[in-house]
Design a protein around this motif. Structure first.
Motif, PDB file in Angstrom:
ATOM      1  N   ILE A   1       0.876  -1.179   0.000  1.00  0.00           N
ATOM      2  CA  ILE A   1       0.000   0.000   0.000  1.00  0.00           C
ATOM      3  C   ILE A   1       0.911   1.225   0.000  1.00  0.00           C
ATOM      4  N   ASN A   2       0.826   2.020  -1.043  1.00  0.00           N
ATOM      5  CA  ASN A   2       1.702   3.178  -1.207  1.00  0.00           C
ATOM      6  C   ASN A   2       0.890   4.467  -1.235  1.00  0.00           C
ATOM      7  N   TYR A   3       1.583   5.575  -1.026  1.00  0.00           N
ATOM      8  CA  TYR A   3       0.935   6.889  -1.089  1.00  0.00           C
ATOM      9  C   TYR A   3       0.456   7.167  -2.511  1.00  0.00           C
ATOM     10  N   ALA A   4      -0.671   7.855  -2.614  1.00  0.00           N
ATOM     11  CA  ALA A   4      -1.141   8.330  -3.919  1.00  0.00           C
ATOM     12  C   ALA A   4      -0.405   9.604  -4.330  1.00  0.00           C
ATOM     13  N   PHE A   5       0.368  10.195  -3.377  1.00  0.00           N
ATOM     14  CA  PHE A   5       1.174  11.377  -3.669  1.00  0.00           C
ATOM     15  C   PHE A   5       2.571  10.903  -4.091  1.00  0.00           C
ATOM     16  N   VAL A   6       3.035  11.351  -5.234  1.00  0.00           N
ATOM     17  CA  VAL A   6       4.310  10.854  -5.758  1.00  0.00           C
ATOM     18  C   VAL A   6       5.172  12.019  -6.247  1.00  0.00           C
ATOM     19  N   GLU A   7       6.364  11.670  -6.684  1.00  0.00           N
ATOM     20  CA  GLU A   7       7.285  12.667  -7.223  1.00  0.00           C
ATOM     21  C   GLU A   7       6.888  13.039  -8.650  1.00  0.00           C
ATOM     22  N   THR A   8       7.088  14.295  -8.999  1.00  0.00           N
ATOM     23  CA  THR A   8       6.840  14.741 -10.374  1.00  0.00           C
ATOM     24  C   THR A   8       7.720  13.980 -11.348  1.00  0.00           C
ATOM     25  N   GLU A   9       8.932  13.652 -10.915  1.00  0.00           N
ATOM     26  CA  GLU A   9       9.884  12.943 -11.771  1.00  0.00           C
ATOM     27  C   GLU A   9       9.360  11.555 -12.144  1.00  0.00           C
ATOM     28  N   TRP A  10       8.700  10.870 -11.204  1.00  0.00           N
ATOM     29  CA  TRP A  10       8.126   9.546 -11.520  1.00  0.00           C
ATOM     30  C   TRP A  10       7.128   9.656 -12.657  1.00  0.00           C
ATOM     31  N   GLU A  11       6.246  10.650 -12.561  1.00  0.00           N
ATOM     32  CA  GLU A  11       5.211  10.816 -13.580  1.00  0.00           C
ATOM     33  C   GLU A  11       5.834  11.099 -14.942  1.00  0.00           C
ATOM     34  N   ARG A  12       6.867  11.914 -14.961  1.00  0.00           N
ATOM     35  CA  ARG A  12       7.504  12.241 -16.236  1.00  0.00           C
ATOM     36  C   ARG A  12       8.237  11.042 -16.818  1.00  0.00           C
ATOM     37  N   ASP A  13       8.986  10.329 -15.991  1.00  0.00           N
ATOM     38  CA  ASP A  13       9.793   9.220 -16.498  1.00  0.00           C
ATOM     39  C   ASP A  13       8.954   7.998 -16.854  1.00  0.00           C
ATOM     40  N   LEU A  14       8.093   7.586 -15.930  1.00  0.00           N
ATOM     41  CA  LEU A  14       7.415   6.306 -16.084  1.00  0.00           C
ATOM     42  C   LEU A  14       6.105   6.388 -16.849  1.00  0.00           C
ATOM     43  N   CYS A  15       5.496   7.572 -16.884  1.00  0.00           N
ATOM     44  CA  CYS A  15       4.185   7.702 -17.531  1.00  0.00           C
ATOM     45  C   CYS A  15       4.198   8.672 -18.701  1.00  0.00           C
TER      46      CYS A  15
END
Length: 784
Positions: free
Chosen positions: A508-522
Motif C-alpha cells: 500500500i503506497n501513497y497516492a502522492f508521488v514525485e513529479t519525476e516519476w510521472e515524467r519518467d514512467l508515464c
C-alpha cells in the motif's frame, strides 16, 4: 503544546492526581503525549541562609559555613562553592537527604564535621551543568522545603492537539476543557483596573478588512524596558518551553500562553505616521525579528506605517520597529487575522512562529480586547508607564451560526439514552448558548470554537464530556441478511487471493508521488498537482501505480532480497476535459529468479512470459490478446498492450534499461498494470457435454515472415470456427539451419474431439485443410 500543571491548577483545580488528569485529557480528545516531572524525586532539602563564612584551616578551596536551616541551632557545613557569600540564600541538603546519585551523610571534611551540603542546580537534578550554588530569592523563607519554594512537584504536560482544537492552545483554553469535563469551577484571568492617563493615540487604517476583521492597539509611554521579569513569570515561561528575553517581550509571550492571543509590541518612537493593515505591495521587503530579510508577495498581509511594512501580520514582527533596552514608549498590538490569509505563509518562508501556529488554526476574535488589557496591566506592574486609550478598528467578524441537535440523533449515534437535561448541561458547561424546544436544541458555539458546524460535531462534544469510557459496547440488535453474490462480478478479495497464490505480496503506497516519476514512467508532463503537499517529493497525484511499486522494490533490494513479487490495488488520477477523474487499477512487478532457489530446476531470471502468464491467470477462463506497443516505462522491444475483446485494458512489459539503471536495480524488472473494471467482470459458466471419445492431435508446422505475429495466426484459425477443434496452441518456434533468413518456423498443436462420436479421417482432414487455408491467407506456408 507544553504547559505547567501547577499553572493550569491556578485556573481549575480538580480533585485528580496528575496521572488521572492526564488520562482525563487524553480520553477527551486532548492527547497527552508526554508528562514528566520538573525535578527528580528527593527530600530533606530546605532553603538555607549563610550566616558566617570562614576559610578551612587545612584546605585553600574550602570554606566552613554556619548555616541557618530553620532549626533551633545553625549547622556547620563545609562548602567548596566559589560563589558562596554571607547572607545569601541557597538550597541545603540535610543529613539523610537522597539526591540524584548521592545520599547525604554526616562526615568529616579535612578534620571538620559537616552536617549537610549546600546545593547547586546540577546536584538537585535541575540542570546539566552549573557553576556554584543555586542562588535563591531574598524573600525565600528559611527552612521551607525547596520543593515547595520552587514548585518542584510540578509536571510538564505536552498535548498533541488536533488542528481543529486551536482553542486549547492556551492555559485558559485547557482549563475551560478541564472545568467542563469535571464540573470544577473555572477561575478566570484576574483583571485589575488601571488608569488610562496617556492621551497619545495612534490612528489605524484597516485597508484589508476581510483579512483583519479586528485590530486593537494601545500606546504605553514611560516604560522601563530594562526592568527585570518577575521570577514567577520566568519560571512559567521556561516550563512552557520559552526562554526569557526582556520584560516587554516576556509579557506578550506570557499572555500568548495564558489566553492564546498573539500580541506584538512596537517601539513607538520608531513608527512613522499612522498604522495601516494592508497587503504587501510589489517590490516591498522587510527584515524580521529572526534577522531574516524576506521579499514580500502580494498575498502577504502586513502591518505598515508611513514608510512601509513594520510587521508580517500574524507571523512575526519587523526588526526595525522592535523594542530594546532603550525603548521608553511602545504601541501594543492585539489583532484578529483571518485563518485563510495566514495559513502557509510561515512554511513558505521556511520558519514557524508561535503566532502563526495559532492564527493558522484560529484565534478567539472576542478575546482581542481582553488580552490587550491583560498585557497592559502586566506591563504597568512590571515596567511602569502610562497607558493610553485603546484604538480599535473592526470589520465583519465571523458569525457563529446556530446548529440543530436532536436528542434522538444523539441516541442513534452513541447508543446511550441521555436525557435532554443531561445534554443541555453538557453543552452549557462547554460554553455554548442553547435554546431548547422539546427534544431539539438550537446550539450557538462560543467565539473560540471554530470547529462546530454540523450536528455530528455537537454529538462528538456530548460524547467527549459524557465520557467515551462510559459508552459501553452493546450487542448488535438488527435483522441481518446475507447480501447476494453476483456471479458476473469478481470481488477484489478474489483478485488478491489469485495474486497471493502466484507468490505476490500486496503493498500500500501513497497516492502522492514525485513529479519525476510521472515524467519518467508515464510520460505525463502535466500531472495533477497538490496545492499544499506534505513533502516536496510528494507534490503530485499518481497516474500509475508503477512508481510506488518500484520504490518498494528498491527498499527490498537494498535489504538483500533476491526475489521480489509485489502488487497493489489503488486509485490513479488525471485531469481530462476540464475535470478530475479517478480509476482503480491493479499493478504488479516481478524481480529476480522465476522460482525460489532449488536443486530440481536450473535458476533463471523472471521474463516477460512469466508475468504474462500471471496476467492471464487473473482473467481465466477469459482469453486475452497482447499487442506490441511502446510505453514510456518499458523496454522498446518488450512491451505490450493488454486487450480484452478488442478493448485496451492495461500494459505488460519489461522495465526500460534507463529506469532500471536509475533505480539501481542489478536485474531486469517485469511489470504490468490493469484496469480493475475489466478484472471484476466475470464470465458466467456454461454447461457442455464431456466427450467420452478420445481426442485427435494434429501438428501444423508452417514458415512465416518474422514480422508475422503468432497471435495473428491463432486468431485467423479461430476465426474459421472449425467444428470439433477444442484447442489451438503454439508449442515450438525455430530459427536456424534449414529455415530461410527472415523467416521462422512455427509449430501448432491442434486437438480435435467430438462429444457424440469418434472423428473419421476424412472429417479430420477436412478440418485441418480449413486451418491450413486460414494460415496461408496470412502469408504462412506449410513447412516441407
Amino acid at each position: 503544546m507544553q504547559f505547567s500543571e501547577s499553572w493550569l491548577r491556578t485556573f481549575v483545580n480538580p480533585s485528580l492526581t496528575s496521572e488521572e488528569l492526564s488520562h482525563l485529557l487524553t480520553m477527551a480528545g486532548l492527547e497527552v503525549e508526554e508528562m514528566i516531572p520538573v525535578a527528580p524525586a528527593f527530600e530533606k532539602v530546605v532553603v538555607a541562609q549563610v550566616l558566617t563564612k570562614d576559610k578551612h584551616p587545612d584546605a585553600d578551596r574550602l570554606n566552613v559555613l554556619t548555616v541557618n536551616v530553620g532549626q533551633a541551632e545553625p549547622l556547620t557545613i563545609v562548602c567548596g562553592a566559589g560563589n558562596v557569600s554571607v547572607g545569601m540564600k541557597a538550597p541545603c541538603a540535610l543529613v539523610g537527604a537522597k539526591l540524584p546519585g548521592i545520599e547525604i551523610k554526616q562526615a568529616k571534611v579535612r578534620g571538620i564535621a559537616s552536617f549537610g551540603m549546600m546545593c547547586s542546580e546540577k546536584e538537585l537534578g535541575l540542570a546539566e551543568v552549573s557553576e556554584g550554588l543555586m542562588v535563591l530569592a531574598v524573600e525565600a523563607v528559611v527552612g521551607q522545603s525547596i520543593r515547595e519554594h520552587l514548585d518542584l512537584d510540578d509536571h510538564l504536560i505536552t498535548l498533541k492537539l488536533t488542528p481543529n482544537r486551536s482553542d486549547c492552545l492556551s492555559l485558559n483554553g485547557i482549563a475551560r476543557e478541564v472545568a467542563a469535563l469535571t464540573g470544577t469551577p473555572l477561575q478566570t484571568v484576574p483583571q485589575t483596573p488601571f488608569k488610562q492617563a496617556d492621551r497619545q493615540i495612534r490612528k489605524v487604517k484597516l485597508t484589508a478588512s476581510a483579512a483583519c476583521p479586528r485590530y486593537s492597539g494601545r500606546a504605553i509611554s514611560g516604560v522601563n524596558a530594562k526592568a527585570m521579569t518577575p521570577a514567577w513569570m520566568v519560571q512559567r515561561l521556561q516550563r512552557c518551553g520559552l526562554r526569557s528575553i526582556s520584560a516587554l517581550v516576556d509579557v506578550t509571550n506570557y499572555v500568548l500562553l495564558e489566553l492564546g492571543q498573539p500580541l506584538h509590541a512596537f517601539d513607538l518612537c520608531k513608527l512613522n505616521g499612522d498604522i495601516e493593515v494592508r497587503f504587501a505591495r510589489k517590490g516591498e521587503s522587510m527584515k524580521l525579528l529572526n534577522e531574516q530579510t524576506v521579499a514580500l508577495q502580494d498575498d502577504m498581509l502586513v502591518i505598515a506605517d508611513g514608510k512601509g511594512p513594520i510587521a508580517l501580520a500574524g507571523v512575526m514582527g519587523g526588526a526595525d520597529s522592535a523594542v530594546n533596552d532603550a525603548t521608553t514608549d511602545i504601541f501594543l498590538e492585539s489583532a484578529f487575522f483571518a485563518t485563510s490569509v495566514i495559513v502557509g505563509k510561515s512554511r513558505r518562508l521556511g520558519f514557524s512562529s508561535d503566532s502563526s501556529y495559532r492564527f493558522e488554526r484560529g484565534v478567539d476574535f472576542a478575546a482581542t480586547q481582553v488580552a490587550l488589557d491583560r498585557a497592559t496591566q502586566l506591563i504597568l506592574d512590571i515596567c511602569g508607564g502610562q497607558a493610553g486609550a485603546v484604538t480599535e478598528v473592526q470589520g465583519g467578524l465571523p458569525v457563529r451560526a446556530p446548529v440543530k441537535l436532536r436528542s434522538s440523533r444523539v441516541y442513534r449515534v452513541l447508543g446511550v439514552a441521555l436525557k435532554t437535561d443531561e445534554i443541555a448541561q453538557i453543552l452549557t458547561r462547554l460554553g455554548m448558548a442553547i435554546q431548547q424546544q422539546g427534544d431539539e436544541f438550537s446550539v450557538t458555539p462560543p467565539s473560540y470554537r471554530f470547529d462546530i458546524a454540523i450536528e455530528e460535531d455537537l454529538i462528538e462534544e456530548v460524547a467527549r464530556v459524557y465520557g467515551y469510557e462510559r459508552i459501553l459496547p452493546a450487542p448488535i440488535q438488527a435483522r441481518m441478511s446475507i447480501l447476494p453474490l453476483i456471479e458476473a462480478e469478481r470481488p477484489l478479495a478474489k483478485l488478491r487471493q489469485t495474486m497471493v497464490l502466484r507468490e505476490y505480496q500486496e503493498t500500500i503506497n501513497y497516492a502522492f508521488v514525485e513529479t519525476e516519476w510521472e515524467r519518467d514512467l508515464c510520460g505525463n508532463a502535466a500531472p495533477v498537482a497538490l496545492k499544499n503537499p506534505i513533502a516536496s517529493q510528494m507534490s503530485v497525484m499518481r497516474s500509475s501505480l508503477l512508481g510506488g511499486l518500484l520504490a518498494a522494490l528498491r527498499t527490498n533490494v537494498a535489504r538483500k532480497q533476491p526475489r521480489v513479487r509485489l502488487f497493489e490495488i489503488g486509485g490513479c488520477f488525471k485531469f481530462e476535459v476540464g475535470s478530475y477523474t479517478q480509476d482503480e487499477r491493479l499493478a504488479g512487478l516481478a524481480y529476480g529468479d522465476d522460482l525460489p532457489e532449488q536443486w530440481g530446476v536450473p535458476a533463471r531470471n523472471v521474463d516477460f512470459y512469466d508475468v504474462k502468464s500471471d496476467v492471464e491467470a487473473l482473467f481465466a477462463p477469459r482469453t486475452l490478446t497482447f499487442q506490441a506497443a511502446e510505453h514510456p516505462a518499458s523496454h522498446p522491444g518488450r512491451s505490450a498492450r493488454i486487450l480484452l475483446e478488442g478493448c485496451a485494458i492495461g500494459w505488460v512489459g519489461e522495465l526500460h534499461p534507463q529506469w532500471q539503471q536509475k533505480n539501481d536495480l542489478p536485474q531486469s524488472v517485469v511489470w504490468f498494470e490493469i484496469e480493475i473494471a475489466a478484472l471484476t467482470q466475470a464470465s458466467l459458466p456454461k454447461l457442455r457435454d464431456i466427450s467420452r471419445f478420445p481426442p485427435v492431435r494434429r501438428d501444423l508446422a508452417v514458415l512465416a515472415d518474422e514480422n508475422v505475429t503468432v497471435q495473428s495466426l491463432i486468431e485467423a484459425m479461430q476465426a474459421e470456427k472449425v467444428a470439433n477443434v477444442v484447442e489451438l496452441a503454439l508449442f515450438d518456434v525455430y530459427r536456424g539451419k534449414g529455415v530461410e533468413q527472415g523467416k521462422k518456423s512455427l509449430a501448432f498443436r491442434v486437438l480435435l474431439q467430438d462429444t457424440q462420436k469418434t472423428l473419421t479421417d476424412n472429417e479430420i482432414e477436412e478440418n485441418m485443410s480449413r486451418l491450413v487455408a486460414a494460415l496461408q491467407r496470412q502469408g504462412a506456408q506449410l513447412r516441407a
